[in-house]
Design a protein around this motif. Structure first.
Motif, PDB file in Angstrom:
ATOM      1  N   PHE A  83       4.598   3.858   2.946  1.00 19.65           N
ATOM      2  CA  PHE A  83       4.720   2.769   1.968  1.00 19.65           C
ATOM      3  C   PHE A  83       4.897   1.484   2.759  1.00 19.65           C
ATOM      4  CE2 PHE A  83       7.764   0.334  -0.868  1.00 19.65           C
ATOM      5  CZ  PHE A  83       6.762  -0.170  -1.688  1.00 19.65           C
ATOM      6  N   ALA A  84       4.012   0.521   2.554  1.00 15.51           N
ATOM      7  CA  ALA A  84       4.005  -0.658   3.425  1.00 15.51           C
ATOM      8  C   ALA A  84       3.727  -1.931   2.648  1.00 15.51           C
ATOM      9  CB  ALA A  84       2.954  -0.484   4.526  1.00 15.51           C
TER      10      ALA A  84
ATOM     11  N   VAL B 237       2.172   1.863 -11.153  1.00 19.89           N
ATOM     12  CA  VAL B 237       2.681   2.695 -10.066  1.00 19.89           C
ATOM     13  C   VAL B 237       4.156   2.349  -9.869  1.00 19.89           C
ATOM     14  CG1 VAL B 237       2.588   3.114  -7.579  1.00 19.89           C
ATOM     15  CG2 VAL B 237       0.471   2.982  -8.906  1.00 19.89           C
ATOM     16  N   ALA B 238       4.988   3.362  -9.732  1.00 19.25           N
ATOM     17  CA  ALA B 238       6.420   3.167  -9.500  1.00 19.25           C
ATOM     18  C   ALA B 238       6.804   3.779  -8.157  1.00 19.25           C
ATOM     19  CB  ALA B 238       7.236   3.797 -10.619  1.00 19.25           C
TER      20      ALA B 238
ATOM     21  N   THR C 126       0.837  -1.192   0.000  1.00 18.43           N
ATOM     22  CA  THR C 126       0.000   0.000   0.000  1.00 18.43           C
ATOM     23  C   THR C 126       0.875   1.246   0.000  1.00 18.43           C
ATOM     24  OG1 THR C 126      -0.132  -0.011   2.436  1.00 18.43           O
ATOM     25  CG2 THR C 126      -1.957  -1.027   1.213  1.00 18.43           C
ATOM     26  N   TYR C 127       0.320   2.320  -0.558  1.00 22.26           N
ATOM     27  CA  TYR C 127       0.957   3.626  -0.470  1.00 22.26           C
ATOM     28  C   TYR C 127      -0.105   4.600   0.011  1.00 22.26           C
ATOM     29  CZ  TYR C 127       4.410   7.224  -1.379  1.00 22.26           C
ATOM     30  OH  TYR C 127       5.351   8.235  -1.224  1.00 22.26           O
TER      31      TYR C 127
ATOM     32  N   PHE D 226       7.358   8.440  -5.616  1.00 20.54           N
ATOM     33  CA  PHE D 226       6.119   7.720  -5.915  1.00 20.54           C
ATOM     34  C   PHE D 226       5.495   8.361  -7.138  1.00 20.54           C
ATOM     35  CE2 PHE D 226       1.452   7.777  -5.541  1.00 20.54           C
ATOM     36  CZ  PHE D 226       1.169   6.415  -5.504  1.00 20.54           C
ATOM     37  N   SER D 227       5.074   7.553  -8.090  1.00 21.63           N
ATOM     38  CA  SER D 227       4.424   8.106  -9.274  1.00 21.63           C
ATOM     39  C   SER D 227       3.404   7.126  -9.829  1.00 21.63           C
ATOM     40  CB  SER D 227       5.451   8.466 -10.356  1.00 21.63           C
ATOM     41  OG  SER D 227       6.287   7.366 -10.667  1.00 21.63           O
ATOM     42  N   ILE D 228       2.290   7.683 -10.284  1.00 22.87           N
ATOM     43  CA  ILE D 228       1.255   6.923 -10.980  1.00 22.87           C
ATOM     44  C   ILE D 228       1.338   7.316 -12.451  1.00 22.87           C
ATOM     45  CG2 ILE D 228      -1.212   6.458 -11.206  1.00 22.87           C
ATOM     46  CD1 ILE D 228      -1.541   7.406  -8.311  1.00 22.87           C
TER      47      ILE D 228
END
Length: 234
Positions: free
Chosen positions: A61-62, A120-121, A5-6, A168-170
């Motif tokens: 971030f998990a 997602v990166a 998850t983010y 983080f990027s979508i």
């Protein structure tokens, strides 16, 4: 299979500080494998700009054993209840470059063969402190490339002092992300990311570094007044 998850949330200064200083631990968070709690930063902003480090905004971030553990965290954990007021996306692992400790990254590659699918990166790095000025010099142009790229839906950086840095990027599509990485995008100075990677190979900025690619499977909540970041996520 585990799930990642983010999370993004804007909270009080005190709650944000507690989240960073008292990080989530598996020993007191059922079903948690590992989590990184960081302070959100604005991609591409000047190093000493007030917008560089957004101290009330927290990113988590998990990695979890299953979705039931995520729901338990959001409903029962004190930090989870705060995080639940923001936005989060649930992710399945596709691919990794590099390596990072503490997370349990699957050995198998589950790369999607759909170039038009959203991805997602997440990057996560443990910095070599003497290399930070050099990293900033090479990294900020890449931040601007990702921030301004027409293929990104949401992008940001985050930090946990003194040495953990993450992005983080979508992306609208897997192809737009890979084109950016390889320097093939139809944007000004498309080679910025590729050049920075060559410089990292010449002399590493980090003692640990990984890039993780994920398939988004669901999202919840609101971030900066917006919902539904993931295309066709309903």
């Amino acid at each position: 299979m585990s799930i990642f998850t983010y999370h993004l949330v804007k909270t009080s200064y005190i709650s944000a500080l507690k989240a960073i200083l008292l990080s989530l631990k598996p020993i007191n968070t059922p079903g948690l494998i590992h989590a990184e709690c960081t302070t959100v930063m604005t991609l591409g902003s000047a190093v000493f700009s007030p917008s560089r480090m957004l101290v009330r905004q927290v990113a988590v971030f998990a990695q979890w054993e299953n979705e039931a553990a995520i729901d338990h965290f959001l409903n029962k954990n004190s930090l989870g209840k705060i995080v639940a007021k923001g936005w989060h996306v649930r992710l399945t692992f596709l691919r990794q470059w590099g390596a990072i400790s503490e997370f349990e990254i699957p050995d198998e590659l589950l790369e999607s063969d759909a170039p038009d699918a959203p991805v997602v990166a997440v990057t996560l790095a443990r910095m070599k402190l003497p290399e930070i000025p050099r990293f900033i010099r090479w990294g900020r142009p890449v931040e601007k490339l990702v921030r301004d790229h027409p293929g990104t839906i949401l992008s940001l950086a985050s930090i946990r002092l003194p040495r953990t840095i993450s992005t983080f990027s979508i992306w609208k599509s897997q192809k737009e992300m890979t084109d950016m990485v390889r320097g093939h995008s139809a944007v000004p100075q498309p080679e910025r990311h590729a050049d920075a990677m060559k410089e990292r190979e010449r002399k590493d900025f980090h003692f640990e570094f990984t890039t993780l690619r994920f398939k988004p499977i669901s999202e919840f909540g609101e971030w900066n007044g917006r919902t539904n970041f993931i295309p066709d996520s309903k």
